[in-house]
Design a protein around this motif. Structure first.
Motif, mmCIF file in Angstrom:
data_model
loop_
_atom_site.group_PDB
_atom_site.id
_atom_site.type_symbol
_atom_site.label_atom_id
_atom_site.label_comp_id
_atom_site.label_asym_id
_atom_site.label_seq_id
_atom_site.Cartn_x
_atom_site.Cartn_y
_atom_site.Cartn_z
ATOM 1 N N LEU A 1 40.849 31.664 41.690
ATOM 2 C CA LEU A 1 41.006 31.010 40.394
ATOM 3 C C LEU A 1 40.111 29.790 40.302
ATOM 4 O O LEU A 1 40.066 28.964 41.215
ATOM 5 C CB LEU A 1 42.464 30.584 40.199
ATOM 6 C CG LEU A 1 42.749 29.785 38.923
ATOM 7 C CD1 LEU A 1 42.653 30.681 37.690
ATOM 8 C CD2 LEU A 1 44.116 29.120 39.011
ATOM 9 N N MET A 2 39.397 29.654 39.183
ATOM 10 C CA MET A 2 38.625 28.444 38.905
ATOM 11 C C MET A 2 39.598 27.400 38.352
ATOM 12 O O MET A 2 40.040 27.490 37.207
ATOM 13 C CB MET A 2 37.494 28.757 37.930
ATOM 14 C CG MET A 2 36.495 29.759 38.521
ATOM 15 S SD MET A 2 35.272 30.392 37.336
ATOM 16 C CE MET A 2 34.316 28.902 37.019
ATOM 17 N N VAL B 1 46.807 33.883 44.959
ATOM 18 C CA VAL B 1 45.772 33.045 44.358
ATOM 19 C C VAL B 1 45.200 32.066 45.381
ATOM 20 O O VAL B 1 45.937 31.381 46.088
ATOM 21 C CB VAL B 1 46.338 32.262 43.148
ATOM 22 C CG1 VAL B 1 45.309 31.265 42.615
ATOM 23 C CG2 VAL B 1 46.767 33.238 42.042
ATOM 24 N N GLU B 2 43.860 32.049 45.473
ATOM 25 C CA GLU B 2 43.140 30.933 46.059
ATOM 26 C C GLU B 2 42.400 30.251 44.907
ATOM 27 O O GLU B 2 42.248 30.841 43.836
ATOM 28 C CB GLU B 2 42.169 31.388 47.144
ATOM 29 C CG GLU B 2 42.870 31.980 48.354
ATOM 30 C CD GLU B 2 41.968 32.091 49.580
ATOM 31 O OE1 GLU B 2 40.873 31.491 49.578
ATOM 32 O OE2 GLU B 2 42.360 32.782 50.530
ATOM 33 N N ALA B 3 41.948 29.038 45.114
ATOM 34 C CA ALA B 3 41.317 28.305 44.013
ATOM 35 C C ALA B 3 39.996 27.689 44.449
ATOM 36 O O ALA B 3 39.789 27.380 45.624
ATOM 37 C CB ALA B 3 42.255 27.209 43.496
ATOM 38 N N VAL B 4 39.103 27.535 43.465
ATOM 39 C CA VAL B 4 37.872 26.781 43.672
ATOM 40 C C VAL B 4 37.833 25.688 42.612
ATOM 41 O O VAL B 4 38.161 25.920 41.439
ATOM 42 C CB VAL B 4 36.623 27.685 43.599
ATOM 43 C CG1 VAL B 4 36.508 28.379 42.238
ATOM 44 C CG2 VAL B 4 35.359 26.895 43.906
ATOM 45 N N HIS B 5 37.469 24.491 43.042
ATOM 46 C CA HIS B 5 37.389 23.359 42.119
ATOM 47 C C HIS B 5 36.024 22.699 42.252
ATOM 48 O O HIS B 5 35.526 22.480 43.363
ATOM 49 C CB HIS B 5 38.481 22.330 42.417
ATOM 50 C CG HIS B 5 38.360 21.087 41.587
ATOM 51 N ND1 HIS B 5 38.592 21.078 40.225
ATOM 52 C CD2 HIS B 5 38.007 19.811 41.929
ATOM 53 C CE1 HIS B 5 38.403 19.855 39.760
ATOM 54 N NE2 HIS B 5 38.040 19.072 40.765
ATOM 55 N N PHE B 6 35.425 22.388 41.101
ATOM 56 C CA PHE B 6 34.097 21.773 41.071
ATOM 57 C C PHE B 6 34.237 20.292 40.723
ATOM 58 O O PHE B 6 34.763 19.939 39.665
ATOM 59 C CB PHE B 6 33.215 22.482 40.042
ATOM 60 C CG PHE B 6 33.051 23.949 40.323
ATOM 61 C CD1 PHE B 6 32.109 24.402 41.230
ATOM 62 C CD2 PHE B 6 33.874 24.886 39.697
ATOM 63 C CE1 PHE B 6 31.978 25.755 41.504
ATOM 64 C CE2 PHE B 6 33.741 26.238 39.963
ATOM 65 C CZ PHE B 6 32.791 26.674 40.877
ATOM 66 N N ALA B 7 33.782 19.430 41.620
ATOM 67 C CA ALA B 7 33.847 17.985 41.414
ATOM 68 C C ALA B 7 32.438 17.414 41.326
ATOM 69 O O ALA B 7 31.490 17.969 41.896
ATOM 70 C CB ALA B 7 34.603 17.324 42.563
ATOM 71 N N HIS C 1 39.261 25.423 47.465
ATOM 72 C CA HIS C 1 37.899 25.234 47.966
ATOM 73 C C HIS C 1 37.195 24.233 47.046
ATOM 74 O O HIS C 1 37.051 24.477 45.845
ATOM 75 C CB HIS C 1 37.163 26.573 47.993
ATOM 76 C CG HIS C 1 37.919 27.644 48.720
ATOM 77 N ND1 HIS C 1 38.109 27.637 50.076
ATOM 78 C CD2 HIS C 1 38.560 28.753 48.252
ATOM 79 C CE1 HIS C 1 38.817 28.699 50.442
ATOM 80 N NE2 HIS C 1 39.101 29.382 49.354
ATOM 81 N N LEU C 2 36.779 23.110 47.603
ATOM 82 C CA LEU C 2 36.193 22.010 46.832
ATOM 83 C C LEU C 2 34.675 22.040 46.943
ATOM 84 O O LEU C 2 34.124 21.994 48.044
ATOM 85 C CB LEU C 2 36.730 20.678 47.345
ATOM 86 C CG LEU C 2 38.264 20.515 47.294
ATOM 87 C CD1 LEU C 2 38.692 19.283 48.080
ATOM 88 C CD2 LEU C 2 38.733 20.416 45.849
ATOM 89 N N ILE C 3 33.999 22.128 45.791
ATOM 90 C CA ILE C 3 32.547 22.207 45.753
ATOM 91 C C ILE C 3 31.977 20.996 45.018
ATOM 92 O O ILE C 3 32.406 20.670 43.901
ATOM 93 C CB ILE C 3 32.086 23.512 45.061
ATOM 94 C CG1 ILE C 3 32.456 24.717 45.932
ATOM 95 C CG2 ILE C 3 30.590 23.480 44.765
ATOM 96 C CD1 ILE C 3 32.036 26.052 45.344
ATOM 97 N N ASN C 4 31.018 20.330 45.652
ATOM 98 C CA ASN C 4 30.326 19.205 45.027
ATOM 99 C C ASN C 4 29.278 19.764 44.059
ATOM 100 O O ASN C 4 28.311 20.402 44.470
ATOM 101 C CB ASN C 4 29.660 18.338 46.093
ATOM 102 C CG ASN C 4 29.088 17.053 45.510
ATOM 103 O OD1 ASN C 4 28.556 17.045 44.408
ATOM 104 N ND2 ASN C 4 29.203 15.963 46.270
ATOM 105 N N PHE C 5 29.493 19.488 42.768
ATOM 106 C CA PHE C 5 28.668 20.088 41.710
ATOM 107 C C PHE C 5 27.693 19.080 41.096
ATOM 108 O O PHE C 5 26.979 19.406 40.153
ATOM 109 C CB PHE C 5 29.610 20.635 40.626
ATOM 110 C CG PHE C 5 29.010 21.664 39.723
ATOM 111 C CD1 PHE C 5 28.577 22.888 40.207
ATOM 112 C CD2 PHE C 5 28.878 21.418 38.366
ATOM 113 C CE1 PHE C 5 28.035 23.850 39.359
ATOM 114 C CE2 PHE C 5 28.333 22.365 37.512
ATOM 115 C CZ PHE C 5 27.910 23.590 38.015
ATOM 116 N N THR C 6 27.636 17.869 41.632
ATOM 117 C CA THR C 6 26.888 16.793 40.989
ATOM 118 C C THR C 6 25.400 17.110 40.820
ATOM 119 O O THR C 6 24.852 17.008 39.710
ATOM 120 C CB THR C 6 27.028 15.481 41.788
ATOM 121 O OG1 THR C 6 28.408 15.213 42.006
ATOM 122 C CG2 THR C 6 26.386 14.325 41.031
ATOM 123 N N ASP C 7 24.723 17.475 41.899
ATOM 124 C CA ASP C 7 23.273 17.708 41.827
ATOM 125 C C ASP C 7 22.941 18.848 40.874
ATOM 126 O O ASP C 7 21.955 18.779 40.117
ATOM 127 C CB ASP C 7 22.729 18.025 43.226
ATOM 128 C CG ASP C 7 22.762 16.813 44.148
ATOM 129 O OD1 ASP C 7 22.921 15.683 43.646
ATOM 130 O OD2 ASP C 7 22.655 17.007 45.375
#
Length: 395
Positions: A180-181, A202-208, A238-244
Motif C-alpha cells: 500500500l502507498m 498489507v505492507e506499506a511504502v511511504h515517500f518522505a 518501507h520509507l523512501i527518501n523522495f527529495t532529490d
C-alpha cells in the motif's frame, strides 16, 4: 441466572470456499487467538463451521470489542454451555426467558449432532412449552422481541439470545500480500483497512521529502500504520527518501505536470519494492475525481508505468464515506494532524487534470531519473509497526 461462559463464532464468506475452506478457517482461528492474546484464561476450540472461546471469567466486553475487529467473522454470540440433554437445554432457555423484559419470543434450534434423539422442531416445541408454562412471554414467530438460539453439538449445547454482527470479509492474510502507498492523509489508512478486510496482508511504502517534510510527518505515518496493524498483526512500512527525485521533477517539468510525474515515479518505486518483498499488487487510497491526480485520465497515465495489478478499494467512495470509516477505525484524528507529506508540501497551483502518457514521457526524457530511483531504493529503510493498546488513550 444465565452464565454466558462461551463465545460461539460463526463464519461468513468462508462457507463458500470449498476445498480452501480448511485453510481459511485455520487462518481465522489463528487471527482470533492473536487478537485475544492479551486476555488471560481463554480456551479455544474449532470445528468444521464454528470457533468456540471459553471465557473462564474474562471480561466479555473486552472480548466483544476485540472480536468485532477480526475479519472473517460473520457473527458471534455469548452463550451458556450446557450438557446435550433436554433437561439442561430447557433449563437454560427458561433462565434466559425469566431474565428478559421482552414480551414475545421465538425458538431457533440448529441440530449439528444428528444423533440427538429430537429434531430441531421438537426441541423448539419442548423449550417453548416450558417457557409458556413458567413465564408471561408469548410466541411470535414472525417478529419476536426475543430470539432464543440453541445449537446442539455432540457433547455440548450452546444457548444464547444475542447475535452480534462481525466484521465480515475474509481472514486477514489469507489472499496474499499487497504493498500500500501510505500517506499521512485520511484515505490510505482506510484503504489499508478495506484491503485487509478482503483477506490481504498489507505492507506499506511511504515517500518522505526531508527537510521539506518533518520527523513529525513521518511519525504520523508510522502511528497510522500501527493503528491499522491491529487488524492483521503487524505492518512493515518501507520509507523512501523522495527529495532529490521531487526536486529534479520540478526543475525539469515545472508546475502542471509535476504531480503526474511524481506519481509515475512513486508507482515505479512501489512496484520495485513490491517485487522485492513478494507483494502481488500495489494498493492506493485513490478515489475517482477527488484531486487532480485521481481523474480517470490521470489514473490511466500514472498506471501505465507499472505491470502489476493496482488495487483501489476506495475508488468509488465519496469523501464523507471515507471519513466515516476513518472515524470508525480510529485513524481520523491522527490523519488530520497538521504535518504535511511530500505531495502537499510541493502542491502545484495548476496541476494538469488530463495528462497524457506521451507528454509525461517527453518530460521524463529530459533527465536521468533511473539512477535516482535506484539510489532511493538502496537507501530505503523499513520499520515494523505494531498496534499498542495505549494508542487508544492518544485518540
Amino acid at each position: 441466572m444465565v452464565n454466558y461462559d462461551t463465545v460461539l463464532i460463526r463464519f461468513g464468506e468462508l462457507s463458500t470456499k470449498g476445498k480452501n475452506r480448511k485453510d481459511f478457517i485455520g487462518r481465522l482461528y489463528s487471527n482470533v487467538k492473536y487478537m485475544l492474546r492479551n486476555i488471560e484464561g481463554l480456551e479455544f476450540r474449532k470445528t468444521y463451521d464454528r470457533i468456540y472461546v471459553r471465557l473462564n471469567g474474562a471480561d466479555p466486553e473486552i472480548v466483544r470489542e476485540k472480536l468485532q475487529k477480526v475479519f472473517g467473522i460473520s457473527s458471534f454470540s455469548f452463550t451458556e454451555r450446557v450438557d446435550s440433554n433436554m433437561e439442561a437445554i430447557t433449563g437454560a432457555c427458561l433462565r434466559i426467558a425469566e431474565e428478559t423484559d421482552k414480551k414475545t419470543f421465538k425458538m431457533i434450534t440448529r441440530r449439528h449432532d444428528k444423533s440427538f434423539p429430537l429434531r430441531s422442531d421438537d426441541i423448539n416445541r419442548q423449550c417453548a412449552a416450558v417457557i409458556l408454562k413458567n413465564t408471561d412471554l408469548k410466541v411470535d414467530v414472525h417478529e419476536p422481541e426475543l430470539s432464543i438460539r440453541v445449537e446442539v453439538q455432540e457433547n455440548d449445547t450452546y444457548i444464547t439470545s444475542e447475535k452480534i454482527k462481525g466484521a465480515g470479509g475474509f481472514p486477514a492474510g489469507i489472499n496474499g500480500k499487497v504493498l500500500l502507498m501510505l500517506s499521512g492523509g485520511i484515505d490510505s489508512p482506510v484503504a489499508a483497512y478495506e484491503l485487509m478486510k478482503r483477506g490481504l496482508r498489507v505492507e506499506a511504502v511511504h515517500f518522505a521529502s526531508p527537510p521539506y517534510t518533518s520527523e513529525n510527518a513521518k511519525q504520523k505515518v508510522l502511528d497510522l500504520a500501527a493503528m491499522v496493524s491491529e487488524y492483521q498483526g503487524h505492518l512493515p512500512v518501507h520509507l523512501i527518501n523522495f527529495t532529490d527525485i521531487q526536486l529534479a521533477i520540478y526543475k525539469t517539468a515545472g508546475d502542471p505536470y509535476a504531480v503526474t510525474l511524481m506519481r509515475r515515479m512513486m508507482f515505479r518505486l512501489a512496484q520495485a519494492v513490491a517485487e522485492k518483498y513478494g507483494c502481488l499488487a500495489i494498493g492506493t487510497g485513490e478515489s475517482v475525481g477527488q484531486v487532480a491526480s485521481q481523474t480517470l485520465e490521470s489514473i490511466a497515465c500514472i498506471n501505465s508505468v507499472v505491470t502489476m495489478p493496482v488495487l483501489r478499494p476506495l475508488i468509488c467512495m465519496d469523501k464523507l464515506e471515507i471519513i466515516d470509516i476513518a472515524k470508525q477505525i480510529g485513524t481520523y484524528e491522527t490523519s488530520i494532524l497538521p504535518f504535511e507529506d511530500c505531495c502537499t508540501i510541493f502542491d502545484p497551483k495548476n496541476p494538469v487534470t488530463k495528462p497524457t502518457t506521451k507528454k509525461s514521457e517527453f518530460f521524463e526524457a529530459r533527465f536521468d531519473w533511473q539512477p535516482m530511483l535506484n539510489k532511493a531504493l538502496e537507501e530505503m529503510q523499513t520499520v515494523i509497526t505494531e498496534y499498542r493498546e495505549e494508542q487508544e488513550e492518544f485518540l
